[in-house]
Design an enzyme around this catalytic site. Structure first.
Site, PDB file in Angstrom:
ATOM      1  N   CYS A 119      36.941  41.413  61.353  1.00 35.88           N
ATOM      2  CA  CYS A 119      36.780  40.879  62.713  1.00 35.88           C
ATOM      3  C   CYS A 119      37.369  41.849  63.738  1.00 35.88           C
ATOM      4  CB  CYS A 119      37.459  39.515  62.835  1.00 35.88           C
ATOM      5  SG  CYS A 119      39.231  39.579  62.467  1.00 35.88           S
ATOM      6  N   CYS A 155      40.992  42.867  63.434  1.00 36.89           N
ATOM      7  CA  CYS A 155      41.252  43.928  62.447  1.00 36.89           C
ATOM      8  C   CYS A 155      41.114  45.296  63.099  1.00 36.89           C
ATOM      9  CB  CYS A 155      40.268  43.813  61.287  1.00 36.89           C
ATOM     10  SG  CYS A 155      40.440  42.324  60.294  1.00 36.89           S
ATOM     11  N   CYS A 190      39.818  80.547  31.145  1.00 40.13           N
ATOM     12  CA  CYS A 190      41.138  80.171  30.642  1.00 40.13           C
ATOM     13  C   CYS A 190      41.784  79.155  31.574  1.00 40.13           C
ATOM     14  CB  CYS A 190      42.034  81.387  30.501  1.00 40.13           C
ATOM     15  SG  CYS A 190      42.373  82.203  32.082  1.00 40.13           S
ATOM     16  N   ASP A 193      43.426  37.341  25.159  1.00 37.67           N
ATOM     17  CA  ASP A 193      42.814  36.083  25.545  1.00 37.67           C
ATOM     18  C   ASP A 193      42.287  35.459  24.245  1.00 37.67           C
ATOM     19  OD1 ASP A 193      41.451  34.066  27.140  1.00 37.67           O
ATOM     20  OD2 ASP A 193      39.622  35.157  26.647  1.00 37.67           O
ATOM     21  N   ASP A 217      37.682  39.114  27.851  1.00 40.24           N
ATOM     22  CA  ASP A 217      36.237  39.258  28.022  1.00 40.24           C
ATOM     23  C   ASP A 217      35.688  38.501  29.214  1.00 40.24           C
ATOM     24  OD1 ASP A 217      36.550  36.675  27.096  1.00 40.24           O
ATOM     25  OD2 ASP A 217      34.693  36.710  25.936  1.00 40.24           O
ATOM     26  N   ASP A 232      39.994  37.148  33.111  1.00 41.75           N
ATOM     27  CA  ASP A 232      40.874  38.125  32.454  1.00 41.75           C
ATOM     28  C   ASP A 232      41.015  39.414  33.250  1.00 41.75           C
ATOM     29  OD1 ASP A 232      41.238  36.442  30.230  1.00 41.75           O
ATOM     30  OD2 ASP A 232      39.354  37.131  29.356  1.00 41.75           O
TER      31      ASP A 232
END
Length: 788
Positions: free
Chosen positions: A17, A20, A84, A480, A682, A686
């Site tokens: 907005c 901001c 190198c 989990d 998964d 999580d």
């Protein structure tokens, strides 16, 4: 004198907005060096006029202080001409000087650079900076990279043909024979080796000198030129014996041989990427208007119907809409057993269709396909730098200048103190040759390439080198439960009504769950379908994260969820406890259904869900224990269900009824105990915990959000891949340490020996060449790795 100003444009994330904009402009206006600031909410850009010398990092700090984030841009480019570790340092230094660039990672093994900037960087600016440093920068296209050509052996062969006659007298001395080639013949044989076949060292060394730096090529050019020049001087003085043309020619030949062997070995480290790219079919058989026709894969669109016959590779990611067959997904997931595919099953582009015709509706193309994402992940990991590499970079930055000083001290020491300038020059040459830092630059990236490549072959995708390095020291893994240790496909074991009939309980529960993709919802709807029970229409369905779900039917609101939700509804706890005494509830996931009308809430029944433990879960926990890793389970399920799974698997510690937002806090608590923590999950819930852990490990059977947050993705839901991930990480890290040890040992032992006059330049050249070959060959031993 008029002050000089610069203009910067930054892309800003997080503005919503006008306030901001005002906050950001106010904060940036106070940053030292900022003369004027203008922020555009529509374009999400900040334009800043600053005093000359104001750094981008200072401006970024101002944006962060205002509570926003600067969007970063990245680009991958190819770098040619590096030989190198000191070359790597020089390229990185040149790229960091480009305006806007904040991060640079250059990989010697892949000959690529990853550039991150806070402003869009013009490709030409990067190219100009790298060219000025003495190298060549080219763009990487979206097309699959062709397999690297087998390095040309002809220069090595020509050099060997010309050098062998020069070295024959030296070998003859071992058998008591003594003879020398005429001086003019030695010069004739050595000159094309020195300036034709060895011309590459002069060109690259000169570029390094112009850039004010040193590299391997400069050391070889100076060292061999000194030996060649001394021999030519002695020859012009009429001396026909004790010339050193064989030293200069042999060193160049051995270095060329070493670089050829190194190139062949490096080609093998990229085999995993080439194998993945080879899976991409060029042609797809598309059905349009009832007609099947073969078209280029690039012309296939989303929702196109693609037909795959037996023995063909599946061309696209999609869903089977007709037919059934066995599909080999081993190259993608590491699973050797073919997978049966039928109606509504997902298929992956690049897999092999065995015995039936599959008609597939396309769901992803181009960069969005799973194969493309896998290739990108593996390439990113192989191009990235492990944290240990930063130590090598610091050493390499000062290595060549230090070696030049040591060579000069050796020359003056032997010349002034010993009085024999011929011996002094030869010893200085030996110092220059033995010290070439090729092996230092290859020690880490070749091991990472080999490790990530072989891991990908068995279904372990390592997103970045940092995750690979950290994983070797993991001491605790948090899991989990659902979908990670269990199948993630729960079934409705029982539904126990309270004050209503069983069918009514099932109907009301199905009504609340209709349209949901949650595993528990699918179990309820499947059971209702089997009993021919139709759900009732609901309104105002609302998910309550960590608690359950609610929906309205007529004038009543139904609540389906865990015990905590029932407590919020002030359901009598004694009633809940009475139902929980049922034997079938022990060790299972429990949900409750309640109804609220006005201010009155009443319990309608209890639902019991069972989720089968994965076959390899117990073996995985046991394997982790053997590796000295503690296991912790974090789950939102009730204590009885969590305790049953933990006991069955032998998990060291578990936490039940953990809210999604609390999983990350649990991980941070584990880290505060000085544990190196990996998190395995998964689901979307999580993702914060995966990001909070030292290493996040996501199951690809779960959500894209989880995979994005994790540093490692397992391509199949087999828990045994978790200890395998730690194993390949430990083996790769051991290879890195071994490689660095040998790379340093060659120099730490070789340089003093050469300076002390105990190392012939020819032997020094052979040792230097073999140091690079041994490092790459040692890394390639990882290709023999197999998961337990």
């Amino acid at each position: 004198m008029k002050p000089q100003y610069s203009t910067h444009q930054l892309a800003i994330k997080g503005m919503t907005c006008a306030s901001c904009v005002a906050r950001l402009e106010k904060t940036l206006g106070k940053v030292d060096g900022v003369v004027e600031c203008s922020v555009n909410l529509a374009t999400e850009q900040a334009t800043l006029h600053t005093q000359a010398g104001t750094s981008i990092a200072t401006l970024e700090a101002g944006v962060v202080a205002a509570g926003f984030e600067v969007a970063k841009f990245s680009m991958d480019v190819a770098i040619k001409g590096m030989t190198c570790a000191s070359c790597v340092a020089r390229v990185e230094k040149a790229l960091r000087k480009v305006e806007g660039v904040t991060e640079v990672a250059v990989n010697l093994a892949t000959e690529r650079a990853h550039v991150v900037s806070l402003t869009p960087v013009i490709f030409g600016e990067l190219q100009a900076a790298v060219t000025a440093a003495g190298f060549e920068l080219t763009a990487l296209t979206d097309e699959p990279a062709p397999a690297p050509r087998t390095p040309d052996w002809l220069p090595v062969a020509f050099a060997a043909i010309l050098t062998i006659p020069l070295t024959l007298p030296m070998f003859a001395m071992l058998f008591g024979a003594e003879f020398n080639l005429p001086g003019w013949l030695q010069w004739l044989l050595a000159t094309p080796v020195q300036f034709w076949l060895g011309g590459r060292f002069y060109r690259a060394g000169w570029k390094a000198v112009k850039a004010g730096a040193g590299n391997m090529d400069l050391l070889v050019a100076i060292g061999t030129s000194a030996a060649y020049g001394l021999s030519l001087y002695l020859l012009t003085q009429g001396q026909d014996q004790h010339l050193y043309f064989e030293a200069s020619a042999a060193v160049i030949t051995l270095v060329l041989l070493g670089k050829w062997l190194e190139s062949r070995a490096k080609r093998e480290t990229a085999a995993a990427i080439r194998a993945l790219i080879a899976l991409r079919p060029d042609i797809a058989r598309v059905r349009r208007d009832g007609v099947d026709s073969e078209i280029p894969l690039a012309s296939v669109h989303i929702d196109d119907i693609v037909v795959t016959r037996p023995g063909e590779r599946v061309a696209v990611d999609g869903i089977v809409i007709e037919g059934q067959s066995l599909v080999d997904e081993s190259m993608m997931t590491g699973e050797s057993v073919p997978v049966h595919k039928a109606l509504d099953d997902k298929v992956i582009g690049g897999t092999v269709n065995y015995d039936g015709v599959l008609v597939i509706r396309t769901t992803a193309i181009g960069h969005d396909t799973l194969l493309a994402r896998i290739i990108q992940l593996v390439e990113s990991a192989q191009a990235a730098k492990a944290p240990i590499q930063h130590l090598v970079d610091k050493v390499s930055a000062v290595f060549v200048p230090v070696v030049l000083v040591i060579a000069l001290i050796t020359l003056l020491g032997w010349g002034l103190l010993g009085g024999d300038w011929q011996v002094a020059i030869l010893n200085a040459v030996a110092v220059l040759v033995i010290a070439c830092p090729c092996a230092l630059g290859l020690a880490t990236p070749t091991a990472i390439m080999a490790g990530t490549g072989v891991a990908a072959r068995y279904g372990i995708l390592i997103k970045d080198a940092e995750a690979l390095e950290i994983a070797h020291s993991v001491t605790c893994i948090a899991f989990d439960k659902t979908g990670t240790l269990t199948q993630g496909r729960p079934s409705l074991v029982a539904y126990i009504p309270y004050q209503i009939s069983a069918d009514e309980l099932l109907q009301l529960t199905a009504s609340v769950q209709q349209g949901s993709e949650h595993p528990l919802a699918r179990a309820v709807l499947q059971t209702a379908k089997e009993h021919s029970i139709q759900p009732t229409a609901t309104t105002l369905t609302t998910a309550r994260p960590g608690l359950g779900v609610s929906a309205q039917i007529n004038d009543a609101t139904l609540y389906l969820g865990n015990a905590r939700l029932m407590q919020e509804l002030q359901i009598n706890e004694a009633t809940l406890s009475a139902l929980l005494t049922t034997d079938v509830a022990a060790g299972h996931t429990i949900s409750w259904l309640a109804r609220q009308q006005g201010d009155k809430s009443e319990l309608l029944g209890m639902l019991v869900f069972g989720d089968e433990i994965k076959p390899n879960a117990a073996a995985a926990i046991s394997a982790l224990r053997d590796l000295g890793v503690r296991s912790v389970m974090l789950t939102g399920d009730n204590h009885a269900s969590a305790a049953a799974v933990a006991q069955a698997l032998g998990i060291d510690e578990y936490h039940a009824e953990v809210m999604p937002v609390d999983k990350a806090a649990q991980v941070l608590a584990l880290k505060q105990n000085k544990a190196i923590v990996a998190m395995v999950g998964d689901g979307i819930n999580d993702a914060p915990a995966l990001a909070a852990a030292d290493v996040g490990i996501a199951m690809s059977t779960g959500t894209d959000v989880a995979m994005h947050a994790a540093g490692v993705t397992l391509m199949r839901g087999d828990p045994m891949l978790i200890p395998a991930t730690l194993d390949i990480s430990r083996r790769t890290y051991n290879k890195i340490r071994q490689n660095l040890f040998w790379a340093f040992v060659y120099n730490l032992i070789g340089i003093p020996l050469a300076a002390a006059g105990m190392l012939n330049p020819v032997i020094a050249g052979a040792a230097m060449a073999m140091s690079s070959v041994s490092v790459v060959s040692n890394a390639l031993l990882l290709k023999r790795w197999r998961p337990e």
